[in-house]
Design a protein around this motif. Structure first.
Motif, mmCIF file in Angstrom:
data_model
loop_
_atom_site.group_PDB
_atom_site.id
_atom_site.type_symbol
_atom_site.label_atom_id
_atom_site.label_comp_id
_atom_site.label_asym_id
_atom_site.label_seq_id
_atom_site.Cartn_x
_atom_site.Cartn_y
_atom_site.Cartn_z
ATOM 1 N N GLU A 194 31.299 -12.022 -15.401
ATOM 2 C CA GLU A 194 30.682 -11.688 -14.117
ATOM 3 C C GLU A 194 30.561 -12.873 -13.162
ATOM 4 O O GLU A 194 30.277 -13.991 -13.582
ATOM 5 C CB GLU A 194 29.287 -11.128 -14.395
ATOM 6 N N LYS A 247 28.118 -14.159 -10.509
ATOM 7 C CA LYS A 247 26.719 -13.943 -10.114
ATOM 8 C C LYS A 247 26.114 -15.259 -9.665
ATOM 9 O O LYS A 247 26.005 -16.198 -10.437
ATOM 10 C CB LYS A 247 25.967 -13.355 -11.317
ATOM 11 N N PHE A 258 20.892 -10.725 -4.967
ATOM 12 C CA PHE A 258 21.837 -11.420 -5.851
ATOM 13 C C PHE A 258 22.787 -12.371 -5.112
ATOM 14 O O PHE A 258 23.600 -13.043 -5.738
ATOM 15 C CB PHE A 258 22.651 -10.401 -6.662
ATOM 16 N N LYS A 297 29.485 -4.469 -8.932
ATOM 17 C CA LYS A 297 28.153 -4.490 -9.511
ATOM 18 C C LYS A 297 27.128 -4.384 -8.400
ATOM 19 O O LYS A 297 26.949 -5.313 -7.619
ATOM 20 C CB LYS A 297 28.002 -5.801 -10.296
ATOM 21 N N PHE A 357 23.637 -1.565 -6.874
ATOM 22 C CA PHE A 357 22.685 -0.499 -7.170
ATOM 23 C C PHE A 357 23.148 0.736 -6.402
ATOM 24 O O PHE A 357 22.777 0.935 -5.249
ATOM 25 C CB PHE A 357 21.277 -0.952 -6.773
ATOM 26 N N ILE A 416 23.413 3.075 -12.541
ATOM 27 C CA ILE A 416 22.251 2.684 -13.343
ATOM 28 C C ILE A 416 21.356 3.907 -13.539
ATOM 29 O O ILE A 416 20.767 4.428 -12.580
ATOM 30 C CB ILE A 416 21.471 1.547 -12.637
ATOM 31 N N GLU A 451 25.013 2.677 -16.967
ATOM 32 C CA GLU A 451 24.107 1.733 -17.628
ATOM 33 C C GLU A 451 22.797 2.390 -18.032
ATOM 34 O O GLU A 451 22.129 3.020 -17.213
ATOM 35 C CB GLU A 451 23.830 0.567 -16.664
ATOM 36 N N ASN A 455 22.006 -2.115 -21.241
ATOM 37 C CA ASN A 455 21.497 -3.361 -20.671
ATOM 38 C C ASN A 455 20.398 -3.933 -21.558
ATOM 39 O O ASN A 455 19.369 -3.303 -21.768
ATOM 40 C CB ASN A 455 20.975 -3.127 -19.241
ATOM 41 N N ARG A 485 18.690 -6.316 -20.771
ATOM 42 C CA ARG A 485 17.603 -6.781 -19.901
ATOM 43 C C ARG A 485 16.886 -5.575 -19.323
ATOM 44 O O ARG A 485 17.518 -4.681 -18.759
ATOM 45 C CB ARG A 485 18.149 -7.653 -18.773
ATOM 46 N N GLU A 532 25.350 -5.387 -22.402
ATOM 47 C CA GLU A 532 25.232 -6.161 -21.165
ATOM 48 C C GLU A 532 23.995 -7.069 -21.181
ATOM 49 O O GLU A 532 22.929 -6.635 -21.596
ATOM 50 C CB GLU A 532 25.036 -5.241 -19.953
ATOM 51 N N SER A 533 24.171 -8.263 -20.688
ATOM 52 C CA SER A 533 23.085 -9.216 -20.384
ATOM 53 C C SER A 533 22.565 -10.020 -21.575
ATOM 54 O O SER A 533 22.431 -9.499 -22.684
ATOM 55 C CB SER A 533 21.865 -8.522 -19.761
ATOM 56 N N GLY A 534 22.270 -11.261 -21.264
ATOM 57 C CA GLY A 534 21.619 -12.145 -22.232
ATOM 58 C C GLY A 534 22.516 -12.585 -23.374
ATOM 59 O O GLY A 534 22.027 -13.138 -24.354
ATOM 60 N N ILE A 539 29.076 -10.512 -19.509
ATOM 61 C CA ILE A 539 28.413 -11.821 -19.509
ATOM 62 C C ILE A 539 28.482 -12.468 -18.126
ATOM 63 O O ILE A 539 29.560 -12.614 -17.556
ATOM 64 C CB ILE A 539 29.071 -12.766 -20.542
ATOM 65 N N GLY A 540 27.315 -12.844 -17.610
ATOM 66 C CA GLY A 540 27.261 -13.520 -16.316
ATOM 67 C C GLY A 540 26.767 -14.939 -16.439
ATOM 68 O O GLY A 540 27.522 -15.915 -16.394
ATOM 69 N N GLU A 541 25.455 -15.038 -16.618
ATOM 70 C CA GLU A 541 24.783 -16.338 -16.547
ATOM 71 C C GLU A 541 25.358 -17.414 -17.472
ATOM 72 O O GLU A 541 25.520 -18.572 -17.058
ATOM 73 C CB GLU A 541 23.303 -16.117 -16.870
HETATM 74 O O1 LIG Z 1 23.824 -12.820 -16.575
HETATM 75 P P1 LIG Z 1 23.746 -12.023 -17.834
HETATM 76 O O2 LIG Z 1 22.424 -12.114 -18.519
HETATM 77 O O3 LIG Z 1 24.889 -12.350 -18.768
HETATM 78 O O4 LIG Z 1 23.916 -10.475 -17.409
HETATM 79 C C1 LIG Z 1 25.098 -9.982 -16.831
HETATM 80 C C2 LIG Z 1 24.903 -8.526 -16.381
HETATM 81 O O5 LIG Z 1 24.689 -7.750 -17.521
HETATM 82 C C3 LIG Z 1 23.736 -8.400 -15.413
HETATM 83 O O6 LIG Z 1 24.037 -9.149 -14.282
HETATM 84 C C4 LIG Z 1 23.408 -6.962 -15.021
HETATM 85 C C5 LIG Z 1 23.439 -5.887 -15.836
HETATM 86 N N1 LIG Z 1 23.083 -4.753 -15.171
HETATM 87 C C6 LIG Z 1 22.814 -5.091 -13.911
HETATM 88 C C7 LIG Z 1 22.424 -4.276 -12.830
HETATM 89 C C8 LIG Z 1 22.256 -4.876 -11.621
HETATM 90 C C9 LIG Z 1 22.411 -6.249 -11.453
HETATM 91 C C10 LIG Z 1 22.809 -7.064 -12.516
HETATM 92 C C11 LIG Z 1 22.998 -6.493 -13.753
#
Ligand SMILES: O=P(O)(O)OC[C@@H](O)[C@@H](O)c1c[nH]c2ccccc12
Length: 263
Positions: free
Chosen positions: A55, A57, A96, A117, A119, A140, A166, A187, A189, A217-219, A239-241
């Motif tokens: 990703e 970001k 973002f 990516k 909303f 989402i 998601e 997700n 997160r 997704e995420s973390g 994976i983003g961060e």
């Molecule tokens: O940066 P991370 O922790 O690797 O996460 C990436 C991605 O999953 C996250 O940016 C994300 C998942 N769902 C979202 C919905 C909106 C905005 C952002 C997201």
């Protein structure tokens, strides 16, 4: 309690209302990108040994400065060279720091499946995604009714876009099980509290129908995170961060992908 997600959605509603007044859908449909044939993220994931969706970001509500110094086209090119299956490009600006222009620049620089990516709360955004070069959109569950998920999926598919749905808990999954989406993302997160745990992916895995490509997704940080989640049936890892916080996201994606492939 008003959550950050509520605030983001409120902003989106205003933003879309304004855009709709000034840029009718005919404006989006006249984009040269509108007629292009999309790349398939789900096919790439099924054929991949690493499953990494990398990703772009710059920042997020939970991390105000991940990396603001890079060029999106260079980042996604780095991801492509690293062997990523696809790339995700944040297009929300207020929270973002992304934009549709980022998506368009990413499109111009790589022939990799690109996920817009954002909303998504209105069909207008799905036309926007196509007009700016996306191959897939994110829906989402936490901010949509099951009927909206169905309608938006139908429109996306008509335009040749794939849908990543998601979810974050069992209820969001159960109420949307009849949505004909190719990709389901869990997700890790919580978008309301920002808490992150891969247990979320592990717990929901067995409840996701076999025919859907499962994405966590995420973390996600390490090769061990990926190997563990694979055992629960995950084929994709967003994976983003972990990549973006380095000076060279492409190189850090390559390092992880090489590690996964050597296991
Ligand atoms: O940066 P991370 O922790 O690797 O996460 C990436 C991605 O999953 C996250 O940016 C994300 C998942 N769902 C979202 C919905 C909106 C905005 C952002 C997201």
């Amino acid at each position: 309690m008003i959550t950050i997600l509520d605030t983001i959605v409120k902003h989106k509603i205003t933003e879309i209302q304004l855009k709709k007044e000034f840029f009718p859908t005919s404006y989006l449909e006249s984009s040269v990108l509108f007629e292009r044939t999309c790349f398939s993220l789900s096919k790439n994931l099924k054929n991949s040994t690493s499953g990494i969706i990398a990703e772009h970001k710059r920042r997020s509500p939970s991390k105000p400065n991940i990396n603001q110094n890079l060029y999106v086209n260079e980042v996604v090119l780095g991801y492509k060279k690293a062997g990523a299956c696809g790339s995700s490009v944040l297009t929300d600006n207020s929270f973002f720091g992304g934009s549709l222009e980022d998506l368009q620049l990413a499109r111009a620089s790589v022939n990799l499946p690109l996920l817009r990516k954002d909303f998504t709360i209105d069909e207008y955004q799905i036309l926007e995604a196509k007009a700016h070069g996306a191959d897939a959109i994110l829906l989402i569950a936490a901010i949509l009714t099951p009927q909206q998920v169905l309608n938006f999926t139908k429109l996306a598919h008509q335009l040749g876009l794939e849908v990543l749905l998601e979810v974050h808990n069992e209820e969001e999954l159960q109420v949307n099980l009849n949505a004909p989406v190719q990709l389901i993302g869990v997700n890790n997160r919580n978008l309301k509290t920002f808490e992150v745990s891969t247990e979320i992916s592990k717990n929901l895995a067995e409840k996701i129908p076999e025919e859907m490509v499962k994405i966590s997704e995420s973390g996600l940080k390490s090769v061990n995170d990926i190997i563990e989640l694979r055992e629960f049936g995950y084929r994709g890892f967003l994976i983003g961060e972990t990549f973006m916080k380095t000076d060279n996201p492409g190189a850090s994606a390559k390092k992880l992908i090489d590690e996964i492939e050597s296991k």
